[in-house]
Scaffold this active site. Structure first.
Site, short mmCIF file in Angstrom:
data_model
loop_
_atom_site.label_atom_id
_atom_site.label_comp_id
_atom_site.label_asym_id
_atom_site.label_seq_id
_atom_site.Cartn_x
_atom_site.Cartn_y
_atom_site.Cartn_z
N ASP A 1 -6.19 -4.13 -6.26
CA ASP A 1 -7.42 -3.64 -5.64
C ASP A 1 -7.25 -2.15 -5.34
O ASP A 1 -6.90 -1.76 -4.24
CB ASP A 1 -7.69 -4.42 -4.36
N PRO B 1 -5.17 11.86 -10.36
CA PRO B 1 -4.93 11.42 -11.74
C PRO B 1 -3.77 10.45 -11.86
O PRO B 1 -3.70 9.67 -12.81
CB PRO B 1 -4.63 12.73 -12.47
N ASP C 1 4.65 2.98 -3.75
CA ASP C 1 3.82 3.08 -4.94
C ASP C 1 3.87 1.73 -5.68
O ASP C 1 4.95 1.15 -5.88
CB ASP C 1 4.34 4.19 -5.84
N ASP D 1 0.86 -1.18 0.00
CA ASP D 1 0.00 0.00 0.00
C ASP D 1 0.89 1.23 0.00
O ASP D 1 1.98 1.21 0.59
CB ASP D 1 -0.92 0.02 1.22
#
Length: 305
Positions: free
Chosen positions: A164, A173, A146, A112
């Protein structure tokens, strides 16, 4: 109705959007900002809900069980092996819990971008009880990074990859980079032979064009792709997914090999029987690349037109 005791509903809109506000009475337990998002922890009828930038990410509800089972078990039974699993966007530990049901899993990497989300899954008591301590399991390695950067810089390969992530939007974005053909091509390089990937494709409130654009993007990256859905009439929830594999998979060949709360082999196969109004929209899919805003444009059109 918010019981938080702040100055009014306007002050929480960055944390809980009006569209996804819990019905009835709820209490905001905590709200704060991290370098990547605004987070709100909410108590709603005894369930914990976790919001990010206004959108509900996950919680301890029955719906979260249904969603996690659909997200995890389809690629797990489609893969030739399931020894090594990568979960991108698994801070709550719920999908990790489901992957741990397979005894032949030896390693799960749960990733995450925000350490707070992982800390919730590891330390927040209601969530740890719900995810059965999955993020503290010895088979599980948690990574704060990331997703694209991690995959690019890590030469390891996995049997199953679960992606997910929330939809790209005008406020975030950069998420488009995790839905692009370039990223999916990179994931294909990181899959073991016979591997499988699942991609969350929003819910049925979104236009069919969103599902088919992810479908088209995965095919552009060289995958065999099967869309699937999970409809739970009693819960009123309807989620869409794509299964991507390196070799052709037939739904009738898939069988559940572990005990799950809601999934059976029959239910699993039924999930690939897409409703007609989705099937006839297949040609609407467009390829998301690093250089365009296909998915953001679709979301904007669906929400604001």
């Amino acid at each position: 109705m918010n019981l938080y005791g702040d100055s009014g509903s306007d002050s929480i809109r960055g944390y809980i959007s009006e569209e996804e506000e819990p019905q009835g009475t709820y209490k905001i337990l905590r709200k704060f900002e991290t370098p990547t998002q605004k987070i709100a922890l909410v108590d709603h009828n005894g369930d914990l809900l976790v919001y990010s930038n206004g959108h509900l990410m996950f919680g301890t509800t029955a719906d979260d069980d249904l969603y996690a089972e659909a997200m995890v078990h389809i690629p797990m039974v489609a893969a030739r092996k399931r020894k090594k699993v990568l979960i991108i966007g698994g801070g709550g530990g719920i999908t990790t819990r489901e992957a741990l049901r397979y005894s032949n899993v030896s390693n799960i990497t749960t990733l995450d971008i925000d350490k707070e989300m992982v800390n919730f899954g590891k330390k927040l008591k209601p969530l740890v009880q719900y995810n059965k301590g999955s993020l503290n399991h010895p088979k599980v390695q948690t990574v704060i990074e990331d997703g694209r950067r991690f995959v690019k810089n890590n030469p390891a390969k996995w049997d199953v990859i679960i992606v997910d992530l929330p939809e790209p939007n005008v406020k975030s974005p950069e998420l488009s980079r995790l839905f692009s053909s370039e990223f999916y091509s990179l994931l294909k390089e990181r899959l073991e032979p016979g591997g499988a990937i699942s991609i969350a494709c929003s819910n049925a409130d979104s236009t069919a064009e969103y599902l088919w654009s992810i479908h088209a993007t995965l095919k552009k990256a060289g995958f065999y792709v099967l869309p699937y859905h999970y409809f739970e009439p009693d819960a009123g929830e309807y989620w869409l997914f794509c299964l991507a594999t390196t070799s052709r998979v037939k739904p009738n060949d898939l069988h559940m090999s572990v005990q799950a709360k809601h999934l059976s082999t029959k239910k699993l196969k039924d999930m690939f029987d897409m409703p007609y109004y989705y099937v006839i929209s297949k040609d609407t899919g467009k390829v998301q690349s690093d250089d365009n805003t296909v998915l953001i444009d679709i979301i904007n059109k669906a929400w604001y037109s």
